[in-house]
Write a protein that holds these residues in place. Structure first.
Motif, PDB file in Angstrom:
ATOM      1  N   TYR A   1     -13.329   4.076  -3.879  1.00 45.26           N
ATOM      2  CA  TYR A   1     -11.908   4.155  -4.167  1.00 45.26           C
ATOM      3  C   TYR A   1     -11.094   3.516  -3.043  1.00 45.26           C
ATOM      4  O   TYR A   1     -11.349   3.764  -1.860  1.00 45.26           O
ATOM      5  N   VAL A   2     -10.114   2.689  -3.431  1.00 42.14           N
ATOM      6  CA  VAL A   2      -9.222   2.040  -2.464  1.00 42.14           C
ATOM      7  C   VAL A   2      -7.950   2.860  -2.388  1.00 42.14           C
ATOM      8  O   VAL A   2      -7.179   2.926  -3.354  1.00 42.14           O
ATOM      9  N   SER A   3      -7.706   3.489  -1.245  1.00 39.38           N
ATOM     10  CA  SER A   3      -6.546   4.342  -1.073  1.00 39.38           C
ATOM     11  C   SER A   3      -5.454   3.618  -0.289  1.00 39.38           C
ATOM     12  O   SER A   3      -5.734   2.755   0.558  1.00 39.38           O
ATOM     13  N   VAL A   4      -4.210   3.949  -0.607  1.00 40.88           N
ATOM     14  CA  VAL A   4      -3.059   3.395   0.141  1.00 40.88           C
ATOM     15  C   VAL A   4      -2.677   4.306   1.292  1.00 40.88           C
ATOM     16  O   VAL A   4      -1.726   4.005   2.027  1.00 40.88           O
ATOM     17  N   ASP A   5      -3.385   5.394   1.458  1.00 38.83           N
ATOM     18  CA  ASP A   5      -3.112   6.307   2.561  1.00 38.83           C
ATOM     19  C   ASP A   5      -3.604   5.660   3.853  1.00 38.83           C
ATOM     20  O   ASP A   5      -4.769   5.262   3.960  1.00 38.83           O
ATOM     21  N   PRO A   6      -2.725   5.524   4.889  1.00 38.44           N
ATOM     22  CA  PRO A   6      -3.162   4.886   6.142  1.00 38.44           C
ATOM     23  C   PRO A   6      -4.249   5.671   6.871  1.00 38.44           C
ATOM     24  O   PRO A   6      -4.987   5.103   7.667  1.00 38.44           O
ATOM     25  N   ASN A   7      -4.355   6.960   6.593  1.00 37.80           N
ATOM     26  CA  ASN A   7      -5.374   7.764   7.248  1.00 37.80           C
ATOM     27  C   ASN A   7      -6.722   7.710   6.519  1.00 37.80           C
ATOM     28  O   ASN A   7      -7.693   8.279   7.005  1.00 37.80           O
ATOM     29  N   TYR A   8      -6.727   7.048   5.371  1.00 38.37           N
ATOM     30  CA  TYR A   8      -7.962   6.984   4.578  1.00 38.37           C
ATOM     31  C   TYR A   8      -8.815   5.841   5.102  1.00 38.37           C
ATOM     32  O   TYR A   8      -8.312   4.765   5.430  1.00 38.37           O
ATOM     33  N   PRO A   9     -10.108   6.010   5.200  1.00 38.48           N
ATOM     34  CA  PRO A   9     -10.957   4.938   5.761  1.00 38.48           C
ATOM     35  C   PRO A   9     -11.003   3.735   4.823  1.00 38.48           C
ATOM     36  O   PRO A   9     -10.639   3.801   3.645  1.00 38.48           O
ATOM     37  N   GLU A  10     -11.489   2.630   5.356  1.00 33.63           N
ATOM     38  CA  GLU A  10     -11.588   1.391   4.592  1.00 33.63           C
ATOM     39  C   GLU A  10     -12.573   1.553   3.438  1.00 33.63           C
ATOM     40  O   GLU A  10     -13.587   2.227   3.550  1.00 33.63           O
ATOM     41  N   ALA A  11     -12.238   0.927   2.308  1.00 27.94           N
ATOM     42  CA  ALA A  11     -13.121   0.986   1.146  1.00 27.94           C
ATOM     43  C   ALA A  11     -14.428   0.264   1.445  1.00 27.94           C
ATOM     44  O   ALA A  11     -14.458  -0.765   2.126  1.00 27.94           O
TER      45      ALA A  11
END
Length: 537
Positions: free
Chosen positions: A509-519
């Motif tokens: 999953y590609v998240s737009v959350d800056p704290n989410y790790p890279e896809a």
């Protein structure tokens, strides 16, 4: 007591069957056996009653009508049958009696060819058998269908009428406690209602009694000339009871000429009643299980059904054929992933699926040649590797596999379909391995230790892991390939770029959350980054 001679003589002369004979018949007594004392007592009592027949006189009656120009002739005839020892349901026995009545009427009419009746009436007190006769015989099982077919040939459904059990004179002969018959009894004279006008005859349950059960309170008020309650559903319809006891709508179009009475004053039916649901179901089938508004319009021409549209929708919703037609396949539970998809701590392309796509034309000199794509899919990280082959022969397949091994490493296991070239490659590799095992260079062999697995024939769903990647690769290649027949070098370059593009796709999953790790992408396992662009310092 052995009653065989007496019974045989009576049967031969008068052809009588009574409940006494039935009891002996059902008791299981054989023809030469002695009957029980209680059966003997009933037998003697019946013989005493049989002597009264000597004083009984039954005469055919001819009644002149219309100053002697027309006459009404009354003929009397009866017939009965013994039921089977095997238990049979009451409706089926009633249907057997209807068949006997139809055969008897046909016999009487064939024996009196000079007399042709204008009307015939068959009376019965079984509402179930009556509805069977009025239905299509093909809708029933063989026992009922065969008898209905014969009844339909001998009679017409409109000739059958319903009579309450209390008025059915045919039941007199079946009662053990019935007194000795006299000429003045209804058994010989017929029911009294036949001497009345036809309008006074018993009403059919199909249109009277069952309708009263649906809205009995409103009908009771109308019969007693009482006003309807304010919360009655019939209050705005101005209902009334006609001569037949049917509840109808009183309108303002009675003076219309050429319009049926059922249209000017339709019968009021309760949409929740079983009979009304069967009526709506009949019109629903006539409309071929479609066009609910057509069903509403057809019913509205003859009946006033309370809650008409909800009733039509409910019948359509419960129709089995319509439910089959509207049904959508339910998603099936996915099976467990194969072991090759769940490997860990293994080099990419250790477990690989392979397939071919093409052909693609390339320009060589002044001519054109065909090329094919050999696509390898890593079943663990979903990465792809593509090699270009000149044809689909076994030698070309082995060469493409050797190039892939030189760049990605030797696979542990290869999955593929049952293509002829792949089968040939498998056999060639086995022979090569056998030769290399006997050679000093076997430790340097490129194809040593590869296990091939072929999916079962006719099971393409098992190849979905690499077939889906073939589609993805072909879609991307079609977008960047502008020439119909490029040069081999151009095709090789574009194939490599598309391969890098497909391996750059995210598989998480590609998240737009800056704290989410890279896809995560397949390239993370191959080159350490999501793409092959310049690395950041």
């Amino acid at each position: 007591m052995n009653f065989r001679p007496t019974a045989y003589g009576i049967f031969r002369t008068s052809e009588f069957r009574t409940p006494t004979n039935l009891d002996v018949h059902r008791s299981g007594v054989e023809w030469n056996d002695h009957i029980r004392p209680e059966e003997h007592a009933r037998w003697v009592r019946w013989l005493d009653e049989l002597k009264l027949l000597a004083s009984l006189r039954i005469l055919d009656t001819t009644r002149p009508r219309g100053h002697g120009r027309r006459a009404t002739m009354i003929r009397r005839m009866g017939k009965s049958r013994v039921t089977q020892l095997r238990p049979v349901s009451i409706p089926r026995l009633e249907l057997q009696g209807c068949l006997l009545s139809a055969r008897l009427a046909a016999t009487i009419q064939s024996e009196h060819k000079d007399i042709k009746p204008n009307k015939r009436y068959f009376w019965m007190d079984s509402n179930t058998a009556l509805q069977w006769i009025r239905s299509d015989p093909r809708d029933f099982k063989p026992y009922v269908a065969h008898r209905l077919g014969e009844i339909d040939e001998l009679t017409s459904a409109s000739e059958w009428r319903y009579v309450p059990t209390s008025l059915n004179v045919a039941d007199v002969a079946t009662r053990e406690d019935a007194p000795p018959l006299q000429y003045d009894d209804v058994w010989f004279q017929g029911p009294n209602f036949l001497r009345e006008r036809e309008g006074e005859w018993p009403k059919d349950l199909k249109s009277s009694k069952q309708l009263e059960e649906a809205i009995c309170e409103q009908i009771a008020c109308l019969r007693n000339n009482k006003p309807l309650s304010k919360d009655s559903r019939l209050l705005q319809l101005t209902p009334y009871l006609d001569d037949a006891g049917l509840l109808r709508v009183e309108g303002r179009i009675d003076k219309t000429v050429g319009v049926n009475e059922s249209t000017k004053r339709p019968v009021i039916l309760d949409g929740k009643h079983r009979i009304t649901r069967l009526l709506v179901e009949h019109y629903h089938r006539r409309a071929l299980h479609r066009a609910q508004e057509l069903v509403v319009n057809e019913l509205r021409q003859r009946y006033w059904i309370l809650q008409l549209r909800p009733t039509v929708r409910a019948v359509a919703a419960h129709c089995l054929l319509c439910r089959y037609r509207r049904a959508t396949p339910q998603p099936q539970r996915m099976g467990d992933l194969p072991a090759a998809r769940l490997q860990h701590n293994r080099r990419p392309f250790s477990f690989t699926g392979v397939d071919f796509f093409g052909p693609m034309e390339v320009t060589v000199g002044r001519g054109r040649q065909k090329r094919y794509g050999m696509l390898f899919t890593c079943l663990t990280i979903r990465a792809v590797h593509v090699e270009i082959t000149e044809n689909l022969t076994t030698d070309s397949t082995i060469m493409g596999l050797r190039r892939m091994i030189a760049r990605r490493g030797t696979p542990t296991m290869i999955y593929c379909d049952n293509g002829t070239n792949l089968r040939g490659a498998h056999m060639e590799l086995k022979r090569s391995i056998a030769e290399l095992d006997s050679d000093a260079l076997r430790n340097d062999g490129l194809v040593r230790g590869i296990e091939w697995k072929f999916i079962p024939p006719g099971a393409p769903e098992m190849a979905g892991a690499w077939e889906r990647m073939v589609r993805t690769f072909k879609s991307s290649l079609r977008a960047v390939l502008k020439e119909r027949a490029p040069r081999p070098e151009t095709l090789s370059t574009l194939m490599a770029e598309v391969e890098a593009l497909v391996n750059s796709r995210p598989i998480t999953y590609v998240s737009v959350d800056p704290n989410y790790p890279e896809a995560l992408t397949p390239n993370h396992f191959l080159i350490g980054t999501s793409s092959n662009g310049p690395a950041f310092d």
